[in-house]
Scaffold this motif. Structure first.
Motif, short mmCIF file in Angstrom:
data_model
loop_
_atom_site.label_atom_id
_atom_site.label_comp_id
_atom_site.label_asym_id
_atom_site.label_seq_id
_atom_site.Cartn_x
_atom_site.Cartn_y
_atom_site.Cartn_z
N ASP A 46 -0.28 14.60 27.80
CA ASP A 46 0.91 13.78 28.02
C ASP A 46 0.76 12.41 27.37
N SER A 47 -0.44 11.83 27.46
CA SER A 47 -0.70 10.53 26.84
C SER A 47 -0.56 10.61 25.33
N GLU A 48 -1.06 11.70 24.74
CA GLU A 48 -0.92 11.88 23.30
C GLU A 48 0.54 11.95 22.90
N THR A 49 1.33 12.67 23.68
CA THR A 49 2.76 12.80 23.40
C THR A 49 3.44 11.44 23.48
N ILE A 50 3.12 10.69 24.54
CA ILE A 50 3.72 9.36 24.71
C ILE A 50 3.30 8.45 23.56
N SER A 51 2.00 8.51 23.18
CA SER A 51 1.52 7.68 22.07
C SER A 51 2.23 8.03 20.78
N ASN A 52 2.45 9.31 20.55
CA ASN A 52 3.14 9.72 19.32
C ASN A 52 4.56 9.21 19.27
N ILE A 53 5.15 8.96 20.43
CA ILE A 53 6.51 8.43 20.49
C ILE A 53 6.49 6.91 20.46
N LEU A 54 5.64 6.29 21.29
CA LEU A 54 5.64 4.84 21.44
C LEU A 54 5.04 4.10 20.26
N ILE A 55 3.96 4.61 19.69
CA ILE A 55 3.29 3.88 18.61
C ILE A 55 4.20 3.68 17.41
N PRO A 56 4.89 4.71 16.90
CA PRO A 56 5.81 4.44 15.78
C PRO A 56 6.94 3.48 16.18
N SER A 57 7.42 3.59 17.40
CA SER A 57 8.48 2.70 17.87
C SER A 57 7.98 1.26 17.94
N LEU A 58 6.77 1.09 18.47
CA LEU A 58 6.17 -0.24 18.57
C LEU A 58 5.92 -0.80 17.18
N GLU A 59 5.42 0.02 16.29
CA GLU A 59 5.17 -0.41 14.91
C GLU A 59 6.46 -0.86 14.25
N SER A 60 7.53 -0.13 14.47
CA SER A 60 8.82 -0.49 13.90
C SER A 60 9.30 -1.83 14.44
N SER A 61 9.14 -2.04 15.74
CA SER A 61 9.55 -3.31 16.35
C SER A 61 8.74 -4.47 15.81
N ILE A 62 7.43 -4.28 15.66
CA ILE A 62 6.57 -5.34 15.14
C ILE A 62 6.94 -5.66 13.70
N ARG A 63 7.18 -4.61 12.90
CA ARG A 63 7.57 -4.84 11.50
C ARG A 63 8.87 -5.64 11.42
N ALA A 64 9.83 -5.33 12.27
CA ALA A 64 11.11 -6.04 12.27
C ALA A 64 10.90 -7.50 12.66
N ALA A 65 10.06 -7.75 13.66
CA ALA A 65 9.80 -9.12 14.10
C ALA A 65 9.11 -9.92 13.00
N VAL A 66 8.13 -9.31 12.33
CA VAL A 66 7.42 -9.98 11.25
C VAL A 66 8.38 -10.26 10.09
N ARG A 67 9.22 -9.29 9.76
CA ARG A 67 10.19 -9.47 8.67
C ARG A 67 11.14 -10.63 8.99
N ASP A 68 11.61 -10.71 10.23
CA ASP A 68 12.50 -11.81 10.63
C ASP A 68 11.77 -13.15 10.54
N SER A 69 10.52 -13.17 10.99
CA SER A 69 9.73 -14.41 10.93
C SER A 69 9.49 -14.83 9.49
N GLU A 70 9.16 -13.88 8.63
CA GLU A 70 8.94 -14.20 7.22
C GLU A 70 10.20 -14.78 6.59
N HIS A 71 11.34 -14.17 6.91
CA HIS A 71 12.61 -14.66 6.36
C HIS A 71 12.89 -16.08 6.85
N HIS A 72 12.67 -16.33 8.13
CA HIS A 72 12.92 -17.66 8.71
C HIS A 72 11.98 -18.69 8.08
N ILE A 73 10.68 -18.36 7.97
CA ILE A 73 9.72 -19.29 7.39
C ILE A 73 10.05 -19.55 5.93
N SER A 74 10.41 -18.52 5.18
CA SER A 74 10.76 -18.69 3.76
C SER A 74 11.97 -19.60 3.61
#
Length: 131
Positions: A46-74
């Motif tokens: 069950d943990s593996e299944t949850i990780s397979n769902i949450l990790i890509p979602s978390l990665e996507s959220s982090i990428r979006a936050a970093v992209r927004d920060s980069e745009h703001h700083i630029s």
């Protein structure tokens, strides 16, 4: 909690593994060990299944936050560069500074920025210029 008696088939190798690990895992008997092992297996899967769902979602959220920060700083760095360029042009237009003085000032400014780790302000520049 009621328990049901069931029959299971197990080869000799796994039966020996079961018997040799009863004490190691603080089980009361074979049934207790098998029940605990089954619970751990299911939780693990069950943990593996949850990780397979949450990790890509978390990665996507982090990428979006970093992209927004980069745009703001630029954007902020661009605005700051425009303001500094304007200030340099006004300063150059209103002051007569020879090449030697400008070169010496650049060296002093490089050292000031290095020593202050980039934390400079106008007040310190005024104090330096007034001696």
């Amino acid at each position: 909690m009621s328990k049901n008696r069931i029959g299971i088939y197990m080869d000799d190798k796994h039966l020996r593994m079961c018997d040799s690990n009863i004490e190691r895992f603080n089980a009361k008997n074979r049934s207790d060990l098998i029940e605990t092992a089954l619970e751990h297996l299911i939780v693990s899967k069950d943990s593996e299944t949850i990780s397979n769902i949450l990790i890509p979602s978390l990665e996507s959220s982090i990428r979006a936050a970093v992209r927004d920060s980069e745009h703001h700083i630029s954007s902020m760095l661009f605005k700051l560069a425009v303001e500094i360029d304007m200030m340099m042009h006004v300063t150059a237009a209103t002051n007569e500074i020879d090449e030697g003085t400008l070169s010496k000032l650049r060296g002093e400014c490089v050292q000031e920025v290095k020593s202050s780790l980039g934390r400079i302000n106008f007040d310190s520049a005024v104090r330096i210029q007034k001696g």
